[in-house]
Design an enzyme around this catalytic site. Sequence first.
Site, PDB file in Angstrom:
ATOM      1  N   ARG A 159      52.370 -11.538  59.234  1.00 56.92           N
ATOM      2  CA  ARG A 159      51.220 -11.625  58.177  1.00 56.92           C
ATOM      3  C   ARG A 159      49.944 -12.282  58.499  1.00 56.92           C
ATOM      4  NH1 ARG A 159      56.374 -12.337  55.771  1.00 56.92           N
ATOM      5  NH2 ARG A 159      57.313 -10.786  54.391  1.00 56.92           N
ATOM      6  N   LYS A 182      57.731 -15.289  53.331  1.00 59.09           N
ATOM      7  CA  LYS A 182      57.673 -15.139  51.729  1.00 59.09           C
ATOM      8  C   LYS A 182      59.099 -15.726  51.516  1.00 59.09           C
ATOM      9  CE  LYS A 182      54.623 -11.418  50.873  1.00 59.09           C
ATOM     10  NZ  LYS A 182      54.491  -9.976  50.482  1.00 59.09           N
ATOM     11  N   HIS A 250      46.765  -5.726  57.574  1.00 58.73           N
ATOM     12  CA  HIS A 250      47.893  -5.671  57.580  1.00 58.73           C
ATOM     13  C   HIS A 250      48.675  -4.599  58.123  1.00 58.73           C
ATOM     14  CE1 HIS A 250      51.423  -7.262  55.209  1.00 58.73           C
ATOM     15  NE2 HIS A 250      51.979  -5.798  54.585  1.00 58.73           N
ATOM     16  N   ARG A 253      50.434  -5.304  61.273  1.00 64.41           N
ATOM     17  CA  ARG A 253      51.950  -5.483  61.040  1.00 64.41           C
ATOM     18  C   ARG A 253      52.903  -4.277  60.938  1.00 64.41           C
ATOM     19  NH1 ARG A 253      55.669  -9.297  58.839  1.00 64.41           N
ATOM     20  NH2 ARG A 253      56.600  -8.561  56.860  1.00 64.41           N
ATOM     21  N   HIS A 276      61.631  -9.283  56.193  1.00 66.58           N
ATOM     22  CA  HIS A 276      62.027  -8.971  55.097  1.00 66.58           C
ATOM     23  C   HIS A 276      63.447  -9.274  54.327  1.00 66.58           C
ATOM     24  CE1 HIS A 276      59.326  -5.036  56.088  1.00 66.58           C
ATOM     25  NE2 HIS A 276      58.656  -6.093  55.556  1.00 66.58           N
ATOM     26  N   TYR A 285      59.538   2.239  56.855  1.00 67.21           N
ATOM     27  CA  TYR A 285      59.014   2.684  58.132  1.00 67.21           C
ATOM     28  C   TYR A 285      59.584   3.713  58.630  1.00 67.21           C
ATOM     29  CZ  TYR A 285      56.599  -2.001  57.644  1.00 67.21           C
ATOM     30  OH  TYR A 285      56.252  -3.093  57.312  1.00 67.21           O
TER      31      TYR A 285
END
Length: 304
Positions: A159, A182, A250, A253, A276, A285
């Site tokens: 990110r 995150k 982004h 990524r 994730h 994806y």
Amino acid sequence: MIAPQLAQALEDWLAQGRARRGYSGKTVEAYRADVAGFLTFLAAHNGGAEGVAGVGRLTVSDLRAFMAHERTRGTSARSLARRLSAVRGFCGWLGEREGFDVTAALSAQGPRGKARLPRPLAPQAARDVIDAVEAEPSEPWVAARDAAVVTLLYGLGLRISEALGLTGALAELPAVLRITGKGGKERLVPVLPAARAAVADYTRLCPHAITKDGPLFLGLRGGPLNPRLVQRAMERARMRLGLPATATPHALRHSFATHLLASGGDLRAIQELLGHASLSTTQGYTAVEAGHLLEVYEKAHPRA
């Protein structure tokens, strides 16, 4: 107006989320705004500020009225779904703490927004973007800096906040980077030689002192690099290349993940590389890749 007792309960819930689940500062602020907005609506809806007991009397009709109120204010289905998630989390936590059951009220169905799939660049377009950023008619060290950042986004799947969060101690990139993403989730990301070379070019040309404890990527005056400057470099590159507005930092990524998947990468491994928390996020994806496979099938299959 929110009753003081409820306002304190909200802060307690947020503090617990920060401590136990590693909520970031941005997540805490978003949840605070979402739940406070709901509690303010509930007070007006019920004719005055109520304490914890008011949440204990929550009904499905109250939730539906809140959703209708938000939609009339122009709140998108996606944003409303996020707000409802925060409201459910807080009210469920409060009910458990105070001994009341709001399960039935929280069962009200929110709007279902259309799934937003990632929009990756084609492999050649991703490489062209990096080349275009590096060829910027600006200070050589600035062009090298921006090229190094976008190389990390595409080559490592970072990110933009993760790339700009690297410190000067990593000026010589190791073979594997430990990234904190995150929610404080850590992951290990292999470093490609191209990424190591791009960062080395930048550090060699940078006129400012890069300290071990300071940011790796610096602005013109030597302070931390503003992410908006990287976004602008991408905007200029995509305009020169004739790429769509979706070609953002982004998107690099997303491209990293999609191109790995297209080359036979394992979905679980890609999940780990992206950081994730849920495989369902990474599975977005697969829909992109399925679309690509269908296109190939329609062009190549003898009976298509």
